[in-house]
Design a protein around this motif. Structure first.
Motif, PDB file in Angstrom:
ATOM      1  N   UNK A  19       0.843  -1.188   0.000  1.00  0.00           N
ATOM      2  CA  UNK A  19       0.000   0.000   0.000  1.00  0.00           C
ATOM      3  C   UNK A  19       0.880   1.239   0.000  1.00  0.00           C
ATOM      4  N   UNK A  20       0.693   2.083  -1.009  1.00  0.00           N
ATOM      5  CA  UNK A  20       1.515   3.270  -1.167  1.00  0.00           C
ATOM      6  C   UNK A  20       0.639   4.512  -1.239  1.00  0.00           C
ATOM      7  N   UNK A  21       1.225   5.659  -0.889  1.00  0.00           N
ATOM      8  CA  UNK A  21       0.493   6.924  -0.910  1.00  0.00           C
ATOM      9  C   UNK A  21       0.480   7.526  -2.302  1.00  0.00           C
ATOM     10  N   UNK A  22      -0.596   8.237  -2.609  1.00  0.00           N
ATOM     11  CA  UNK A  22      -0.697   8.980  -3.852  1.00  0.00           C
ATOM     12  C   UNK A  22      -1.388  10.302  -3.558  1.00  0.00           C
ATOM     13  N   UNK A  23      -1.129  11.318  -4.368  1.00  0.00           N
ATOM     14  CA  UNK A  23      -1.824  12.591  -4.222  1.00  0.00           C
ATOM     15  C   UNK A  23      -3.063  12.630  -5.109  1.00  0.00           C
ATOM     16  N   UNK A  24      -3.226  11.611  -5.924  1.00  0.00           N
ATOM     17  CA  UNK A  24      -4.397  11.506  -6.778  1.00  0.00           C
ATOM     18  C   UNK A  24      -5.523  10.760  -6.071  1.00  0.00           C
ATOM     19  N   UNK A  25      -6.425  10.230  -6.860  1.00  0.00           N
ATOM     20  CA  UNK A  25      -7.555   9.495  -6.304  1.00  0.00           C
ATOM     21  C   UNK A  25      -7.106   8.135  -5.788  1.00  0.00           C
ATOM     22  N   UNK A  26      -7.691   7.713  -4.666  1.00  0.00           N
ATOM     23  CA  UNK A  26      -7.381   6.397  -4.111  1.00  0.00           C
ATOM     24  C   UNK A  26      -7.944   5.298  -5.007  1.00  0.00           C
ATOM     25  N   UNK A  27      -7.212   4.195  -5.097  1.00  0.00           N
ATOM     26  CA  UNK A  27      -7.686   3.055  -5.864  1.00  0.00           C
ATOM     27  C   UNK A  27      -8.764   2.273  -5.122  1.00  0.00           C
ATOM     28  N   UNK A  28      -8.846   2.481  -3.811  1.00  0.00           N
ATOM     29  CA  UNK A  28      -9.837   1.757  -3.032  1.00  0.00           C
ATOM     30  C   UNK A  28     -10.276   2.582  -1.837  1.00  0.00           C
ATOM     31  N   UNK A  29     -11.464   2.285  -1.350  1.00  0.00           N
ATOM     32  CA  UNK A  29     -12.032   2.941  -0.180  1.00  0.00           C
ATOM     33  C   UNK A  29     -11.796   2.078   1.055  1.00  0.00           C
ATOM     34  N   UNK A  30     -12.057   2.623   2.253  1.00  0.00           N
ATOM     35  CA  UNK A  30     -11.970   1.767   3.442  1.00  0.00           C
ATOM     36  C   UNK A  30     -12.861   0.527   3.345  1.00  0.00           C
ATOM     37  N   UNK A  31     -14.048   0.661   2.710  1.00  0.00           N
ATOM     38  CA  UNK A  31     -14.913  -0.511   2.547  1.00  0.00           C
ATOM     39  C   UNK A  31     -14.264  -1.542   1.639  1.00  0.00           C
TER      40      UNK A  31
END
Length: 300
Positions: A19-31
């Motif tokens: 799991x890596x950080x991005x400044x764009x949109x996340x590939x997945x939500x907490x759900x």
């Protein structure tokens, strides 16, 4: 909020992905994340080796416990000719910490002891995660029907915890703390387990007791500070979708036989919603905890 890098390491440990950080949109939500963690354990229970998840592709269910999450797989260090299956085990997941975490609702239980104080969520006992540091997940306003499930009122859902390797080996009927009393009744129930599909324990497990979750939790050594951590997911569970097991400290979201991947994922999404990432740092003891230093007072 805890160091975001530490939180990403914790998510990596739980999911088996990188799991890596991005400044764009996340590939997945907490759900999505709790779906992955829960379904990985479920499909491993079913004897499968891979999990197909929308937008992420194929995720390996291979057990990589004990391997350093941040070092090259052993086979890769030996050259391409000997590369083994470990070389492609970890899918990379990109998340934006700003839309994945919710620091306003972080809560540090590290030095809290509840004693005999009783707390309720969903009108059921809530065993608070004393000794843990909770990093809140961004889930408010993310579900249809409002946020009542997340509160303390009559519409709130009870709290449950997801550890690691919480699967069908825990059982519904056959797992029992004390079978010495009422043995004939227990044997009848055990026999029923063999013929009744609903009592076989097929599904996703969690527990209302943080102490049980700790027994099954994932651990990792952080590159941030070199310390060892335990990690658990804190969720709310839909009381209408939950089955209470023979062990009162084990809950099951039952997945009927014949469900396809979409149906199974839907059952999980309707039943378990995450709201906290729990971290516990390994305890280090100073000599002062073990030795009492005495000082001789001069006589006068």
């Amino acid at each position: 909020m805890s160091d975001p890098r530490l939180c990403l390491e914790a998510l990596s440990a739980l999911s088996g992905c990188s799991v890596e950080a991005t400044t764009g949109a996340s590939l997945l939500t907490p759900q999505d994340f709790v779906n992955i963690v829960a379904l990985k354990e479920f499909y491993k229970q079913e004897g499968l080796k891979e999990l197909e998840y929308p937008s992420l592709g194929t995720l390996s269910l291979h057990d990589i416990d004990g391997q350093d999450l941040y070092s090259s797989p052993p086979a890769l260090t030996e050259g391409p000719s000997t590369a083994g299956p470990d070389s492609s085990l970890r899918t990379t997941l990109k998340i934006n910490p700003k839309d994945f975490f919710h620091p306003r609702y972080d809560y540090d239980f590290t030095n809290i002891e509840d004693g005999d104080t009783t707390f309720l969520r969903g009108n059921e006992p809530y065993v608070r995660p004393c000794g843990w540091n909770r990093v809140a997940l961004q889930v408010k306003g993310r579900y249809d029907g409002g946020d009542g499930w997340l509160g303390t009122g009559k519409d709130a859902w009870p709290v449950s915890y997801n550890g690691h390797n919480m699967d069908g080996s825990l059982g519904i009927i056959l797992t029992r703390r004390d079978t010495s009393a009422d043995q004939p009744e227990f044997l009848d129930a055990a026999a029923a387990c063999l013929v009744t599909k609903e009592t076989r324990g097929r599904g996703v497990y969690s527990t209302p007791d943080i102490n049980i979750a700790e027994e099954y939790c994932k651990t990792f050594t952080s590159e941030v500070d070199g310390r060892k951590y335990k990690v658990v997911l804190q969720n709310r569970i839909n009381p209408e979708k939950r089955v209470k097991c023979q062990r009162e400290d084990i809950w099951l979201v039952y997945v009927p036989e014949g469900c396809n991947d979409v149906q199974t994922r839907t059952i999980v999404q309707e039943s378990i919603r995450p709201y906290g990432l729990l971290l516990m740092k390994e305890r280090r003891y100073d000599q002062k905890h073990f030795f009492k230093v005495t000082r001789k007072i001069p006589s006068t």
